[in-house]
Design an enzyme around this catalytic site. Sequence first.
Site, PDB file in Angstrom:
ATOM      1  N   GLY A   1     -14.190 -31.744   1.441  1.00  0.00           N
ATOM      2  CA  GLY A   1     -14.634 -31.058   0.227  1.00  0.00           C
ATOM      3  C   GLY A   1     -14.806 -29.581   0.492  1.00  0.00           C
ATOM      4  O   GLY A   1     -14.072 -29.001   1.284  1.00  0.00           O
ATOM      5  N   SER A   2     -15.799 -28.994  -0.155  1.00  0.00           N
ATOM      6  CA  SER A   2     -15.962 -27.539  -0.074  1.00  0.00           C
ATOM      7  C   SER A   2     -16.793 -27.131   1.144  1.00  0.00           C
ATOM      8  O   SER A   2     -17.571 -27.927   1.685  1.00  0.00           O
ATOM      9  CB  SER A   2     -16.642 -27.035  -1.346  1.00  0.00           C
ATOM     10  OG  SER A   2     -17.927 -27.615  -1.454  1.00  0.00           O
TER      11      SER A   2
ATOM     12  N   VAL B   1     -20.838 -27.341   0.622  1.00  0.00           N
ATOM     13  CA  VAL B   1     -21.341 -28.723   0.700  1.00  0.00           C
ATOM     14  C   VAL B   1     -21.212 -29.231   2.134  1.00  0.00           C
ATOM     15  O   VAL B   1     -22.124 -29.876   2.669  1.00  0.00           O
ATOM     16  CB  VAL B   1     -20.609 -29.644  -0.302  1.00  0.00           C
ATOM     17  CG1 VAL B   1     -20.978 -31.108  -0.059  1.00  0.00           C
ATOM     18  CG2 VAL B   1     -20.958 -29.250  -1.738  1.00  0.00           C
ATOM     19  N   GLY B   2     -20.108 -28.889   2.795  1.00  0.00           N
ATOM     20  CA  GLY B   2     -19.921 -29.302   4.191  1.00  0.00           C
ATOM     21  C   GLY B   2     -21.040 -28.772   5.080  1.00  0.00           C
ATOM     22  O   GLY B   2     -21.584 -29.501   5.917  1.00  0.00           O
TER      23      GLY B   2
ATOM     24  N   CYS C   1      -6.017 -28.587  -0.189  1.00  0.00           N
ATOM     25  CA  CYS C   1      -6.534 -27.783   0.923  1.00  0.00           C
ATOM     26  C   CYS C   1      -5.387 -27.187   1.724  1.00  0.00           C
ATOM     27  O   CYS C   1      -5.595 -26.270   2.503  1.00  0.00           O
ATOM     28  CB  CYS C   1      -7.467 -28.611   1.798  1.00  0.00           C
ATOM     29  SG  CYS C   1      -6.764 -30.153   2.320  1.00  0.00           S
TER      30      CYS C   1
ATOM     31  N   GLN D   1     -13.563 -26.270 -13.052  1.00  0.00           N
ATOM     32  CA  GLN D   1     -12.492 -25.735 -12.214  1.00  0.00           C
ATOM     33  C   GLN D   1     -11.658 -24.724 -13.001  1.00  0.00           C
ATOM     34  O   GLN D   1     -11.303 -23.664 -12.485  1.00  0.00           O
ATOM     35  CB  GLN D   1     -11.619 -26.888 -11.700  1.00  0.00           C
ATOM     36  CG  GLN D   1     -10.670 -26.505 -10.601  1.00  0.00           C
ATOM     37  CD  GLN D   1     -11.355 -26.186  -9.272  1.00  0.00           C
ATOM     38  OE1 GLN D   1     -12.204 -26.927  -8.825  1.00  0.00           O
ATOM     39  NE2 GLN D   1     -11.010 -25.078  -8.666  1.00  0.00           N
TER      40      GLN D   1
ATOM     41  N   GLU E   1     -13.537 -31.868   6.819  1.00  0.00           N
ATOM     42  CA  GLU E   1     -12.345 -31.105   6.455  1.00  0.00           C
ATOM     43  C   GLU E   1     -12.699 -30.346   5.193  1.00  0.00           C
ATOM     44  O   GLU E   1     -13.119 -30.948   4.205  1.00  0.00           O
ATOM     45  CB  GLU E   1     -11.157 -32.031   6.173  1.00  0.00           C
ATOM     46  CG  GLU E   1     -10.716 -32.858   7.368  1.00  0.00           C
ATOM     47  CD  GLU E   1     -10.262 -32.027   8.556  1.00  0.00           C
ATOM     48  OE1 GLU E   1      -9.886 -30.857   8.374  1.00  0.00           O
ATOM     49  OE2 GLU E   1     -10.318 -32.558   9.672  1.00  0.00           O
TER      50      GLU E   1
HETATM   51  P1  NDP Z   1     -17.611 -30.648  -3.338  1.00  0.00           P
HETATM   52  O1  NDP Z   1     -17.587 -30.182  -1.933  1.00  0.00           O
HETATM   53  O2  NDP Z   1     -18.783 -30.349  -4.173  1.00  0.00           O
HETATM   54  O3  NDP Z   1     -17.424 -32.244  -3.396  1.00  0.00           O
HETATM   55  C1  NDP Z   1     -16.767 -33.042  -2.430  1.00  0.00           C
HETATM   56  C2  NDP Z   1     -17.490 -34.374  -2.285  1.00  0.00           C
HETATM   57  O4  NDP Z   1     -18.814 -34.155  -1.800  1.00  0.00           O
HETATM   58  C3  NDP Z   1     -17.672 -35.134  -3.607  1.00  0.00           C
HETATM   59  O5  NDP Z   1     -17.634 -36.511  -3.364  1.00  0.00           O
HETATM   60  C4  NDP Z   1     -19.065 -34.706  -4.026  1.00  0.00           C
HETATM   61  O6  NDP Z   1     -19.676 -35.565  -4.956  1.00  0.00           O
HETATM   62  C5  NDP Z   1     -19.764 -34.737  -2.687  1.00  0.00           C
HETATM   63  N1  NDP Z   1     -20.997 -33.969  -2.633  1.00  0.00           N
HETATM   64  C6  NDP Z   1     -21.351 -32.888  -3.370  1.00  0.00           C
HETATM   65  N2  NDP Z   1     -22.571 -32.456  -3.009  1.00  0.00           N
HETATM   66  C7  NDP Z   1     -23.008 -33.280  -2.025  1.00  0.00           C
HETATM   67  C8  NDP Z   1     -24.195 -33.344  -1.246  1.00  0.00           C
HETATM   68  N3  NDP Z   1     -25.181 -32.466  -1.399  1.00  0.00           N
HETATM   69  N4  NDP Z   1     -24.320 -34.329  -0.336  1.00  0.00           N
HETATM   70  C9  NDP Z   1     -23.339 -35.217  -0.146  1.00  0.00           C
HETATM   71  N5  NDP Z   1     -22.179 -35.206  -0.871  1.00  0.00           N
HETATM   72  C10 NDP Z   1     -22.011 -34.244  -1.784  1.00  0.00           C
HETATM   73  O7  NDP Z   1     -16.315 -30.125  -4.036  1.00  0.00           O
HETATM   74  P2  NDP Z   1     -16.065 -30.012  -5.614  1.00  0.00           P
HETATM   75  O8  NDP Z   1     -15.494 -31.279  -6.059  1.00  0.00           O
HETATM   76  O9  NDP Z   1     -17.278 -29.518  -6.350  1.00  0.00           O
HETATM   77  O10 NDP Z   1     -15.001 -28.850  -5.635  1.00  0.00           O
HETATM   78  C11 NDP Z   1     -15.440 -27.506  -5.493  1.00  0.00           C
HETATM   79  C12 NDP Z   1     -14.518 -26.725  -4.604  1.00  0.00           C
HETATM   80  O11 NDP Z   1     -14.471 -27.333  -3.321  1.00  0.00           O
HETATM   81  C13 NDP Z   1     -13.069 -26.687  -5.039  1.00  0.00           C
HETATM   82  O12 NDP Z   1     -12.851 -25.738  -5.998  1.00  0.00           O
HETATM   83  C14 NDP Z   1     -12.387 -26.410  -3.740  1.00  0.00           C
HETATM   84  O13 NDP Z   1     -12.449 -25.034  -3.460  1.00  0.00           O
HETATM   85  C15 NDP Z   1     -13.205 -27.156  -2.719  1.00  0.00           C
HETATM   86  N6  NDP Z   1     -12.629 -28.479  -2.399  1.00  0.00           N
HETATM   87  C16 NDP Z   1     -11.853 -28.579  -1.297  1.00  0.00           C
HETATM   88  C17 NDP Z   1     -11.254 -29.779  -1.010  1.00  0.00           C
HETATM   89  C18 NDP Z   1     -10.378 -29.900   0.173  1.00  0.00           C
HETATM   90  O14 NDP Z   1      -9.571 -30.817   0.234  1.00  0.00           O
HETATM   91  N7  NDP Z   1     -10.519 -29.037   1.146  1.00  0.00           N
HETATM   92  C19 NDP Z   1     -11.405 -30.942  -1.847  1.00  0.00           C
HETATM   93  C20 NDP Z   1     -12.273 -30.749  -2.982  1.00  0.00           C
HETATM   94  C21 NDP Z   1     -12.852 -29.550  -3.220  1.00  0.00           C
HETATM   95  P3  NDP Z   1     -19.589 -35.223  -6.541  1.00  0.00           P
HETATM   96  O15 NDP Z   1     -18.193 -35.383  -6.912  1.00  0.00           O
HETATM   97  O16 NDP Z   1     -20.453 -36.235  -7.159  1.00  0.00           O
HETATM   98  O17 NDP Z   1     -20.105 -33.822  -6.679  1.00  0.00           O
END
Ligand code: NDP
Length: 483
Positions: free
Chosen positions: A226-227, A230-231, A282, A329, A248
């Site tokens: 994810g982002s 959050v990571g 990504c 988005q 990642e």
């Molecule tokens: P997030 O990082 O918010 O979400 C990724 C995952 O983490 C989702 O399952 C989300 O749940 C979960 N999550 C969110 N907050 C927490 C937390 N505090 N503790 C544990 N898990 C959590 O990404 P977004 O979907 O909001 O996308 C935002 C930006 O992130 C994008 O615009 C992009 O820049 C980046 N991104 C990068 C990715 C990649 O492959 N590298 C993939 C996705 C996003 P929930 O969906 O319920 O919020």
Amino acid sequence: MSETKLNLIAGNWAAGESETENRNPSDLSDLVGMFAQASTQQLQDTLDQAQVAQVEWAAYGLERKQSVLMNIGNELMARSEELGALLSREEGKPLAEGKGEVYRAGQFFTYYAAECLRQLGENADSVRAGVEIDVRREAVGVVAIISPWNFPTATASWKIAPALCYGNAVVWKPANITPASAVALAEIIAKQDIPKGLFSLVMGSGRSIGQQLVESPKVNAISFTGSVPVGKGIATAAIQNLTKVQMEMGSKNALAVMDDADLDLAVSLALGGAFGGTGQKCTASSRLVVHHAVHDSFVEKLVAGTKAMKVGHALKAGTQMGPVVSQQQLDENLAYVDLGLSEGAELACGGTRLEMPHEGFYMSPGVFLNTTNDMRINREEMFAPLTSVIKVGSYDEALSVVNDTKFGLTSGIVTQSLARSTHFRRHARTGVVTVNLPTAGTDYHVPFGGRGDSSYGPREQGKSAAEFYTTVKTAYISAGTPS
Ligand code: NDP
């Protein structure tokens, strides 16, 4: 009203404390479904049962585990048409990409099915006389998997398959805006010959149930995609319990186009890399680093190709680029267009909201020209169908621009020079590097991951996955003298 899809808690399908609706980003009048949101108590119950189930699963015979993973993989591949359509409907990627993703997800399971039988250890003689050493890997325990929406089935599968292969229990928190694909995969896994509660699905918001999951001392390892923000939060929570973590995250991948490149190939790689998956990858080619000698002809073809792209409903034949995933988005993408213009970049085409017969989150693919690598549009992950051209004077300058980023997931070069491609392959500071191929699109049997802010912890996929999903045990054996 559609029937609410349930969570899989301690081996039972269960309604949640609330539910959320999911709509098709190509057509907001299309309700994909209603989805349960797990409660705190359900999370605790499923974690407790996962601990019990994991011990049972780790003791299953190798062929029994292999057959479970093989069945999941074969079913995903056989149903890739149907499940790919569901994925495209809720995520917005064109149907061919949705089907391809589900098929690939199946391949992760069949690959790790075979790996069940290939878990070899090491042995050695001790420095002490008469003592032998046996080194083998054991399961970590209960693994929390937190996956994103952009590859809702593939990303989850490349985590779940190795987790199960190496004997772990899985508690999966999928992205809350792609729950239908998550339920479909969970249904396939749940009907296999696995201990009750070995695999859990806990849909709910990241900020609540996701945060509780990563803070739990019952979790032994966390795999996240994810982002970056959050990571970083997950890593902070994980360290409190000394939980193993693998992440990642974002990137700012560059494709370098040299003066000796096949320009038609370079343009097709740039278009696919920048706008495939609506730029929400990504591994997207978001910086195009172009040698000045071919800059103008490359740009001309690139802009023509971008303008010709067919944007439309993900499930409609002929669509090359679907909508973006959500209103949030879309708003962020359009804000990046404004930012790029305010930084002095020229928008050659696209980057605007599109009206379609169906209400959805549509925008046109955009190309920025006259950009410099210090602009924010070239430093931050936009996750948008937007790409920037950066003109450079030499191969050396191209390499230095490619490497001038805090990220480091993928990079690519388009050249016919063996010397340049070899040098680039050796000096690009990314976890994945490509030559005359797109920056996006990787195999399943080799490692995947990046450097810098793109990744943290051991690599995913291929045999490398064992590093994260197992822990090493070193046994010393003194067998004595036979009587
Ligand atoms: P997030 O990082 O918010 O979400 C990724 C995952 O983490 C989702 O399952 C989300 O749940 C979960 N999550 C969110 N907050 C927490 C937390 N505090 N503790 C544990 N898990 C959590 O990404 P977004 O979907 O909001 O996308 C935002 C930006 O992130 C994008 O615009 C992009 O820049 C980046 N991104 C990068 C990715 C990649 O492959 N590298 C993939 C996705 C996003 P929930 O969906 O319920 O919020």
